[in-house]
Design an enzyme around this catalytic site. Structure first.
Site, PDB file in Angstrom:
ATOM      1  N   CYS A   1       0.817  -1.225   0.000  1.00  0.00           N
ATOM      2  CA  CYS A   1       0.000   0.000   0.000  1.00  0.00           C
ATOM      3  C   CYS A   1       0.844   1.266   0.000  1.00  0.00           C
ATOM      4  O   CYS A   1       0.327   2.362  -0.220  1.00  0.00           O
ATOM      5  CB  CYS A   1      -0.943  -0.013   1.185  1.00  0.00           C
ATOM      6  SG  CYS A   1      -1.826  -1.567   1.302  1.00  0.00           S
TER       7      CYS A   1
ATOM      8  N   HIS B   1      -3.384   6.737   2.957  1.00  0.00           N
ATOM      9  CA  HIS B   1      -3.785   5.383   2.557  1.00  0.00           C
ATOM     10  C   HIS B   1      -5.082   5.044   3.292  1.00  0.00           C
ATOM     11  O   HIS B   1      -5.213   5.284   4.498  1.00  0.00           O
ATOM     12  CB  HIS B   1      -2.666   4.404   2.918  1.00  0.00           C
ATOM     13  CG  HIS B   1      -3.051   2.967   2.775  1.00  0.00           C
ATOM     14  ND1 HIS B   1      -3.781   2.507   1.710  1.00  0.00           N
ATOM     15  CD2 HIS B   1      -2.807   1.889   3.572  1.00  0.00           C
ATOM     16  CE1 HIS B   1      -3.979   1.206   1.856  1.00  0.00           C
ATOM     17  NE2 HIS B   1      -3.403   0.812   2.974  1.00  0.00           N
TER      18      HIS B   1
ATOM     19  N   ASN C   1     -10.024  -0.898   1.277  1.00  0.00           N
ATOM     20  CA  ASN C   1      -8.581  -0.734   1.109  1.00  0.00           C
ATOM     21  C   ASN C   1      -8.199  -1.248  -0.285  1.00  0.00           C
ATOM     22  O   ASN C   1      -8.244  -2.448  -0.535  1.00  0.00           O
ATOM     23  CB  ASN C   1      -7.878  -1.533   2.210  1.00  0.00           C
ATOM     24  CG  ASN C   1      -6.364  -1.480   2.117  1.00  0.00           C
ATOM     25  OD1 ASN C   1      -5.810  -1.025   1.115  1.00  0.00           O
ATOM     26  ND2 ASN C   1      -5.696  -1.946   3.158  1.00  0.00           N
TER      27      ASN C   1
END
Ligand code: ACO
Length: 337
Positions: free
Chosen positions: A119, A259, A289
């Site tokens: 990520c 994020h 996510n």
């Protein structure tokens, strides 16, 4: 890097793409024992977009890249490097970067490759691009962050599969022609000693002449509680320190674009910076996510929806498998999306 005199970098265009198919928390109750209330209260997620049919991270990435190139005012022929960041690709090779190069008609002799920083991928890719552009080796680089997590999740594992969605974000960066560097500050980190907290083993098996083997499916494995504890401890302090090291005060920066892993982690960073809600870009509610795509997706959609006004400045920050983490303070010019 920040103290060396380098060619300044301009963020010329950004774009994003998400699949059409929406899967809500209520839909997930058909797979296992969970509830919208449990998921939403712990993560801030209500729904996620998932690829279907033959759609993959390559298609999503190519569409995000097309948009970013169009907005940059440049053409596919101007791109002289492609860096793709992915931790859930449709194939290990060819690289997504190579697939997108071919798909978009980017000159077929420029370098294209993938990086794996989960990520934190976009921040890592931006940092690499800064090095290449800053040194004068390359002029215009396409960054594509794209993941089809849903194909690599165990849909019987309710603690991990509730979290992820599919999506892509892209950014075109080029040598700045006005002397202004859009990267005010950038930093990347990793701690491989805690690499087992999130992993995706490959389903390899030894030669049958060596030993008998049974093939087992391989999925994303995550120790959610420990990931949460690590990130909640490290990230708020890290971001605060990054702002200080840049010689800035948090209030001088317009937006936090983090994020999108867990709303509670985002809120911890927000509190540390003392930011009001309108300074923090979140879309985790709708996308979950999306791994590497998460930051550029939040950025590009935030601009498109008017939640991020231009011109402005923003803190980008993320963490992911590795464990990796990183952050950048960037200038966002008019017309990037
Ligand atoms: N629905 C209902 N109950 C559930 C679910 C679910 N989907 N998942 C787990 N539970 C249960 C567990 O079985 C457990 O029950 P028990 O107490 O009877 O054993 C209980 O809920 C608590 O489980 P925990 O795992 O301790 O739940 P926690 O409060 O830690 O929340 C979560 C889990 C949401 C995953 C949280 O730990 C988290 O967000 N961690 C961060 C993960 C993250 O950010 N990952 C992305 C990393 S980025 C990358 O690179 C991929």
């Amino acid at each position: 890097m920040n103290n060396i005199k380098t060619i300044p970098l301009k963020i010329a265009g950004v774009g994003y793409c998400v699949p059409e198919t929406v899967v809500t928390n209520d839909d997930l109750t058909k797979l296992y024992d969970t509830s919208d209330e449990w998921i939403y209260s712990r993560t801030g997620i209500k729904e996620r977009r998932l690829v279907s049919g033959n759609e993959s991270a390559v298609d999503l990435g190519a569409k995000a890249a097309e948009h970013a190139i169009a907005k940059s005012g440049l053409k596919a022929e101007d791109i002289d490097m492609v860096i793709s960041a992915s931790s859930a690709p449709p194939e290990l090779y060819p690289a997504i970067g190579c697939r997108i190069q071919a798909h978009l008609g980017i000159p077929n002799d420029v370098p294209a490759f993938d990086i794996t920083a989960a990520c934190s991928g976009l921040i890592y890719a931006l940092s690499i691009a800064k090095g290449f552009i800053g040194s004068g080796m390359y002029k215009t680089i396409l960054l594509v962050a794209t993941d089809n997590n849903s194909r690599l999740l165990n849909w019987e594992d309710r603690s991990a599969s509730i979290l992820f969605g599919d999506g892509a974000g892209a950014m075109v960066v080029t040598a700045s022609d006005d002397g202004v560097d859009d990267i005010i500050s950038i930093d990347i980190r990793a701690n491989g000693a805690i690499g087992d907290l999130i992993k995706l083993p490959l389903a390899g098996k030894n030669c049958p002449l060596v030993e008998p083997n049974t093939e087992e499916p391989q999925f994303i494995e995550m120790n959610g509680k420990e990931v949460y504890k690590f990130v909640a401890r490290v990230l708020p302090h890290y971001v605060e320190e990054m702002v200080e090291k840049a010689g800035m005060k948090a209030e001088e920066i317009d937006y936090l674009i983090p994020h999108q892993a867990n709303l509670r982690i985002i809120q911890a960073v927000q509190e540390r910076l003392g930011y009001s809600d309108d300074k923090v870009v979140t879309n985790i509610k709708y996308y979950g996510n999306t791994s590497a795509a998460s930051i550029p997706l939040a950025l590009a959609e935030g601009v498109e929806k008017g939640n991020v006004k231009l011109p402005s400045t923003a803190i980008l920050c993320g963490f992911g498998a590795g464990m990796t983490w990183g952050g950048a303070i960037v200038r966002l010019r008019e017309g990037i999306c």
